[in-house]
Scaffold this motif. Structure first.
Motif, short mmCIF file in Angstrom:
data_model
loop_
_atom_site.label_atom_id
_atom_site.label_comp_id
_atom_site.label_asym_id
_atom_site.label_seq_id
_atom_site.Cartn_x
_atom_site.Cartn_y
_atom_site.Cartn_z
N LEU A 142 -44.40 -7.92 27.56
CA LEU A 142 -43.18 -8.06 26.78
C LEU A 142 -43.22 -7.15 25.55
O LEU A 142 -42.24 -6.44 25.27
CB LEU A 142 -42.98 -9.52 26.35
CG LEU A 142 -41.77 -9.78 25.47
CD1 LEU A 142 -40.48 -9.52 26.23
CD2 LEU A 142 -41.80 -11.20 24.96
N PHE A 143 -44.32 -7.15 24.82
CA PHE A 143 -44.42 -6.28 23.65
C PHE A 143 -44.35 -4.81 24.05
O PHE A 143 -43.77 -3.99 23.34
CB PHE A 143 -45.71 -6.56 22.86
CG PHE A 143 -45.58 -7.73 21.95
CD1 PHE A 143 -44.73 -7.70 20.86
CD2 PHE A 143 -46.31 -8.88 22.17
CE1 PHE A 143 -44.60 -8.79 20.02
CE2 PHE A 143 -46.19 -9.98 21.34
CZ PHE A 143 -45.33 -9.93 20.26
N LEU A 146 -40.65 -4.16 24.84
CA LEU A 146 -39.88 -4.17 23.60
C LEU A 146 -40.15 -2.93 22.76
O LEU A 146 -39.23 -2.37 22.16
CB LEU A 146 -40.17 -5.43 22.79
CG LEU A 146 -39.51 -6.70 23.29
CD1 LEU A 146 -39.94 -7.89 22.43
CD2 LEU A 146 -38.00 -6.59 23.30
N SER A 147 -41.41 -2.49 22.69
CA SER A 147 -41.71 -1.30 21.89
C SER A 147 -41.02 -0.08 22.47
O SER A 147 -40.52 0.77 21.74
CB SER A 147 -43.22 -1.07 21.80
OG SER A 147 -43.74 -0.68 23.05
N ARG A 149 -38.20 -0.17 24.29
CA ARG A 149 -36.76 -0.37 24.07
C ARG A 149 -36.38 -0.11 22.62
O ARG A 149 -35.33 0.47 22.36
CB ARG A 149 -36.34 -1.79 24.45
CG ARG A 149 -36.54 -2.11 25.89
CD ARG A 149 -35.53 -1.39 26.72
NE ARG A 149 -35.71 -1.78 28.11
CZ ARG A 149 -35.26 -1.11 29.12
NH1 ARG A 149 -34.59 -0.01 28.93
NH2 ARG A 149 -35.47 -1.52 30.33
N MET A 150 -37.23 -0.55 21.70
CA MET A 150 -36.91 -0.35 20.29
C MET A 150 -36.95 1.13 19.94
O MET A 150 -36.15 1.60 19.15
CB MET A 150 -37.86 -1.15 19.41
CG MET A 150 -37.58 -2.64 19.51
SD MET A 150 -38.64 -3.60 18.45
CE MET A 150 -37.77 -3.41 16.91
N ALA A 155 -32.99 -2.37 22.26
CA ALA A 155 -33.68 -3.68 22.25
C ALA A 155 -32.75 -4.86 22.07
O ALA A 155 -33.11 -5.98 22.43
CB ALA A 155 -34.74 -3.70 21.15
N LEU A 158 -32.00 -6.92 25.25
CA LEU A 158 -33.22 -7.50 25.78
C LEU A 158 -33.63 -8.71 24.95
O LEU A 158 -34.10 -9.71 25.48
CB LEU A 158 -34.35 -6.46 25.78
CG LEU A 158 -35.66 -6.89 26.42
CD1 LEU A 158 -35.43 -7.26 27.89
CD2 LEU A 158 -36.68 -5.78 26.33
N GLY A 159 -33.40 -8.67 23.64
CA GLY A 159 -33.71 -9.81 22.78
C GLY A 159 -32.90 -11.03 23.14
O GLY A 159 -33.38 -12.15 23.12
N VAL A 162 -34.42 -12.42 26.44
CA VAL A 162 -35.71 -13.07 26.23
C VAL A 162 -35.53 -14.39 25.50
O VAL A 162 -36.14 -15.38 25.81
CB VAL A 162 -36.67 -12.14 25.44
CG1 VAL A 162 -37.91 -12.88 25.02
CG2 VAL A 162 -37.02 -10.93 26.28
#
Length: 163
Positions: A142-143, A146-147, A149-150, A155, A158-159, A162
């Motif tokens: 997940l991290f 997310l990294s 996507r950010m 992101a 996706l947030g 999640v």
């Protein structure tokens, strides 16, 4: 010990833009993964007292390693100016703190009794360690996502998924 470590890491990230929090978190998760797997196999045939001894040994090790921490981590407290009252604590921040507390409390049952329950179902200690490891692997994934996507600015959606 974990909040102190988080303070140290956040302070270091703030001071040096070359330090990536995500990478530190990744290695922390991998370290937890390795320690959990090692402890699961180490304690497979051990009595319950061995777990207590292992936890005490880890606490002592944590304390000893904290002695190596730099002394300049703490941010000095500023004295309020005379006549200045206590800063207002926005109601939205109270809600955020309460929501965070509820999320943590909802995990307490799993963290506190998940292993006990799985053990009562007949799973071995090594298998239970693998259950926790699977969760950590999911967290790492997940991290990582997310990294990525950010970095690309995608992101937000996706947030929501999640959450």
């Amino acid at each position: 010990i974990i909040p102190i470590t988080d303070l140290m890491v956040n302070d270091a990230v703030r001071r040096d833009s070359r330090i990536a929090y995500g990478r530190i978190r990744l290695w922390g998760s991998l370290g937890y993964l390795a320690a959990t797997l090692f402890a699961g196999y180490l304690l497979e045939g051990a009595e319950a007292d061995a777990i207590l001894l292992l936890l005490v040994a880890l606490a002592v090790l944590g304390f000893l390693s904290s002695l190596l921490a730099p002394a300049d981590v703490a941010v000095p407290a500023r004295r309020p100016e005379k006549g200045a009252g206590r800063p207002a604590f926005p109601p939205a921040l109270w809600l955020l703190v309460a929501a965070g507390a509820l999320v943590q409390a909802s995990h307490a049952g799993v963290y506190g009794f998940g292993s006990v329950h799985w053990r009562a179902l007949g799973y071995g200690k090594a298998a239970i360690a693998w259950f926790w490891i699977i969760g950590v692997i999911c967290e790492i994934g997940l991290f990582w996502v997310l990294s990525r996507r950010m970095a690309s600015g995608v992101a937000g959606g996706l947030g929501i998924v999640v959450g």
